[in-house]
Design a protein around this motif. Structure first.
Motif, PDB file in Angstrom:
ATOM      1  N   ALA A 225     -64.438-117.052 -13.624  1.00 53.56           N
ATOM      2  CA  ALA A 225     -65.652-118.396 -13.099  1.00 53.56           C
ATOM      3  C   ALA A 225     -65.717-118.924 -14.664  1.00 53.56           C
ATOM      4  N   PRO A 226     -66.104-120.075 -14.256  1.00 58.97           N
ATOM      5  CA  PRO A 226     -66.755-121.252 -15.932  1.00 58.97           C
ATOM      6  C   PRO A 226     -68.158-120.724 -15.383  1.00 58.97           C
ATOM      7  N   PRO A 227     -68.954-121.560 -17.084  1.00 62.01           N
ATOM      8  CA  PRO A 227     -70.832-121.534 -16.648  1.00 62.01           C
ATOM      9  C   PRO A 227     -70.743-122.732 -15.505  1.00 62.01           C
ATOM     10  N   GLY A 228     -71.619-122.689 -14.143  1.00 61.04           N
ATOM     11  CA  GLY A 228     -71.421-123.608 -13.560  1.00 61.04           C
ATOM     12  C   GLY A 228     -71.048-124.092 -12.288  1.00 61.04           C
ATOM     13  N   VAL A 229     -70.248-122.086 -12.647  1.00 58.58           N
ATOM     14  CA  VAL A 229     -69.579-122.077 -10.440  1.00 58.58           C
ATOM     15  C   VAL A 229     -71.171-121.266  -9.547  1.00 58.58           C
ATOM     16  N   PRO A 230     -70.882-121.794  -9.243  1.00 67.12           N
ATOM     17  CA  PRO A 230     -72.159-120.915  -7.784  1.00 67.12           C
ATOM     18  C   PRO A 230     -72.272-119.815  -7.966  1.00 67.12           C
ATOM     19  N   ARG A 231     -73.430-118.812  -7.350  1.00 65.29           N
ATOM     20  CA  ARG A 231     -73.437-117.913  -6.637  1.00 65.29           C
ATOM     21  C   ARG A 231     -72.550-117.307  -5.443  1.00 65.29           C
ATOM     22  N   ASN A 232     -71.891-116.366  -5.280  1.00 65.85           N
ATOM     23  CA  ASN A 232     -71.708-116.683  -3.612  1.00 65.85           C
ATOM     24  C   ASN A 232     -72.417-117.418  -2.200  1.00 65.85           C
ATOM     25  N   ARG A 233     -71.729-117.640  -1.408  1.00 58.68           N
ATOM     26  CA  ARG A 233     -72.219-118.053  -0.489  1.00 58.68           C
ATOM     27  C   ARG A 233     -71.255-117.908   0.278  1.00 58.68           C
ATOM     28  N   ALA A 234     -71.702-117.681   1.957  1.00 62.31           N
ATOM     29  CA  ALA A 234     -70.970-116.738   2.906  1.00 62.31           C
ATOM     30  C   ALA A 234     -70.085-118.369   2.969  1.00 62.31           C
ATOM     31  N   PRO A 235     -69.035-118.094   2.588  1.00 65.84           N
ATOM     32  CA  PRO A 235     -68.399-119.582   3.654  1.00 65.84           C
ATOM     33  C   PRO A 235     -68.538-120.120   4.481  1.00 65.84           C
ATOM     34  N   ALA A 237     -66.510-121.653   7.074  1.00 66.96           N
ATOM     35  CA  ALA A 237     -65.873-121.417   7.903  1.00 66.96           C
ATOM     36  C   ALA A 237     -65.613-120.149   8.750  1.00 66.96           C
ATOM     37  N   VAL A 238     -66.782-119.135   7.767  1.00 66.35           N
ATOM     38  CA  VAL A 238     -66.726-118.017   8.191  1.00 66.35           C
ATOM     39  C   VAL A 238     -66.844-118.059   9.763  1.00 66.35           C
ATOM     40  N   GLN A 239     -66.484-117.744  10.975  1.00 67.21           N
ATOM     41  CA  GLN A 239     -66.981-117.701  12.166  1.00 67.21           C
ATOM     42  C   GLN A 239     -67.956-116.162  12.536  1.00 67.21           C
ATOM     43  N   PRO A 240     -68.775-116.218  13.641  1.00 72.07           N
ATOM     44  CA  PRO A 240     -69.136-115.016  13.500  1.00 72.07           C
ATOM     45  C   PRO A 240     -68.831-113.461  14.352  1.00 72.07           C
ATOM     46  N   GLY A 241     -68.668-112.592  13.145  1.00 73.20           N
ATOM     47  CA  GLY A 241     -67.735-111.360  13.470  1.00 73.20           C
ATOM     48  C   GLY A 241     -66.742-111.423  12.391  1.00 73.20           C
ATOM     49  N   ALA A 242     -66.128-112.991  11.841  1.00 69.88           N
ATOM     50  CA  ALA A 242     -65.926-112.590  10.966  1.00 69.88           C
ATOM     51  C   ALA A 242     -65.383-111.490   9.589  1.00 69.88           C
ATOM     52  N   PRO A 243     -64.179-111.119   9.099  1.00 69.71           N
ATOM     53  CA  PRO A 243     -64.697-110.903   7.587  1.00 69.71           C
ATOM     54  C   PRO A 243     -65.383-111.347   6.921  1.00 69.71           C
ATOM     55  N   ALA A 244     -66.618-110.469   6.293  1.00 73.39           N
ATOM     56  CA  ALA A 244     -67.135-111.386   5.265  1.00 73.39           C
ATOM     57  C   ALA A 244     -66.503-111.409   3.822  1.00 73.39           C
ATOM     58  N   PRO A 245     -67.294-112.580   2.582  1.00 77.23           N
ATOM     59  CA  PRO A 245     -65.488-111.897   1.875  1.00 77.23           C
ATOM     60  C   PRO A 245     -66.240-111.327   0.851  1.00 77.23           C
ATOM     61  N   THR A 246     -64.453-110.475   0.334  1.00 78.01           N
ATOM     62  CA  THR A 246     -65.195-109.147  -0.040  1.00 78.01           C
ATOM     63  C   THR A 246     -65.200-109.141  -1.787  1.00 78.01           C
ATOM     64  N   PHE A 247     -64.911-110.902  -3.083  1.00 81.44           N
ATOM     65  CA  PHE A 247     -65.283-110.880  -3.696  1.00 81.44           C
ATOM     66  C   PHE A 247     -67.149-110.737  -4.194  1.00 81.44           C
ATOM     67  N   SER A 248     -66.972-109.848  -5.275  1.00 79.02           N
ATOM     68  CA  SER A 248     -68.826-110.002  -5.277  1.00 79.02           C
ATOM     69  C   SER A 248     -68.566-110.945  -6.576  1.00 79.02           C
ATOM     70  N   GLY A 249     -69.962-110.974  -6.902  1.00 73.72           N
ATOM     71  CA  GLY A 249     -70.505-111.728  -8.065  1.00 73.72           C
ATOM     72  C   GLY A 249     -70.028-113.315  -8.029  1.00 73.72           C
ATOM     73  N   ARG A 250     -69.419-114.048  -8.322  1.00 74.26           N
ATOM     74  CA  ARG A 250     -69.496-115.561  -8.630  1.00 74.26           C
ATOM     75  C   ARG A 250     -68.083-115.466  -8.191  1.00 74.26           C
ATOM     76  N   ARG A 251     -67.028-115.733  -7.521  1.00 69.45           N
ATOM     77  CA  ARG A 251     -65.984-116.486  -7.581  1.00 69.45           C
ATOM     78  C   ARG A 251     -65.571-117.585  -7.214  1.00 69.45           C
ATOM     79  N   ASN A 252     -64.600-117.425  -8.836  1.00 73.60           N
ATOM     80  CA  ASN A 252     -63.710-119.092  -9.022  1.00 73.60           C
ATOM     81  C   ASN A 252     -63.335-119.666  -8.127  1.00 73.60           C
TER      82      ASN A 252
END
Ligand SMILES: [Zn+2]
Length: 293
Positions: A225-235, A237-252
């Motif tokens: 991720a280049p500078p300027g990419v925000p920290r992870n937030r829950a996407p 589109a994720v529905q309740p009960g759907a798997p959480a994103p597995t990427f830790s840190g800033r996802r490019n």
């Protein structure tokens, strides 16, 4: 600004929860061409599925240097079979990684050689990853020697590729004379968010010397991720009960290729709009897209 992403691992778990949104957001941000490279047999098959589903997404198939020692003969046979698909426009990612050294150098070299030969056989450029041990250039020097030995820059490559690049240095990292050697062999160079990291200052000089028809950019998403990419937030589109994103840190993700595109325009003294046209042309000249016949 018209954009391309020449290297984006959309088939990773990091995008499992919100892939459709990521692809739509990339398109909205101006990304017109996108290449999804595999790193082993399974991820190569997954890359091809994405490319088959979406006409502006292409696939590359191959075995990463990290996996060189563990990939079986069956895995390689699967890669060779996938490579024949018209949606597969390149061979990789492969290359050399003497930094993390997850596979011994001999296994990495043997793996690199079979990919370079396959690329020449099929007329589909090799996508090359290259990292040297910290502070060194052993992998870069070995890579150039291998590319030269297989006949890139010579008659074999000209017969298979004509004026097209026989290989792409993906996520460029290294000294200026390494870039010059690669360009002399006819290679294309792709810049990622790595250019913003400490120790990668030579990339600014390399950015100025690559001819536009061999100039590409990429995210290497979800990494780098280049500078300027925000920290992870829950996407969203994720529905309740759907798997959480597995990427830790800033996802490019592909939309952020714009940050590297703007950096590149500034380094080259070009307007973002005009560099965008050039990037799309270079992508199409390098990767023969199935939709164009
Ligand atoms: Zn990669």
């Amino acid at each position: 600004m018209r954009l391309i992403d020449s290297h984006s691992h959309l088939q990773t778990d990091a995008f499992a929860a919100d892939l459709a949104e990521v692809v739509a957001t990339a398109r909205d941000a101006g990304v017109e061409r996108l290449l999804v490279p595999g790193w082993d047999a399974g991820s190569s098959a997954a890359a091809l599925r994405l490319a088959t589903d979406t006409d502006w997404i292409d696939a590359a198939v191959g075995i990463h240097p990290h996996d060189a020692a563990t990939a079986s003969a069956t895995d390689w046979a699967a890669v060779v079979r996938l490579a024949g698909d018209p949606c597969v426009v390149a061979i990789g990612e492969t290359g050399l990684d003497y930094d993390r050294m997850h596979s011994p150098p001999e296994a990495q070299l043997a793996n690199l050689r079979r990919h370079l030969r396959l690329a020449l056989d099929m007329g589909k450029p090799a996508i090359l990853h290259c990292r040297s041990a910290a502070g060194g250039r052993d992998a870069q020097d070995a890579l150039i020697a291998e590319i030269r030995a297989v006949g890139c820059g010579g008659a074999a490559a000209r017969a298979a590729f004509g004026e097209r690049p026989p290989a792409v240095l993906h996520s460029f990292s290294g000294p200026v004379d390494y870039a010059e050697a690669a360009l002399e062999l006819g290679l294309a160079i792709s810049f990622s968010g790595l250019v913003f990291r400490r120790g990668e200052e030579a990339s600014a000089d390399v950015a100025r010397l690559v001819p536009s028809e061999r100039l590409l950019i990429e995210t290497d998403a979800p990494y780098l991720a280049p500078p300027g990419v925000p920290r992870n937030r829950a996407p969203a589109a994720v529905q309740p009960g759907a798997p959480a994103p597995t990427f830790s840190g800033r996802r490019n993700s592909p939309m952020w290729v714009r940050i590297t595109g703007e950096w590149l325009a500034e380094r080259r003294g070009e307007r973002p709009d005009s560099i965008g046209d050039g990037l799309v042309q270079a992508y199409d000249a390098t990767f023969r897209r199935h939709s164009m016949g």
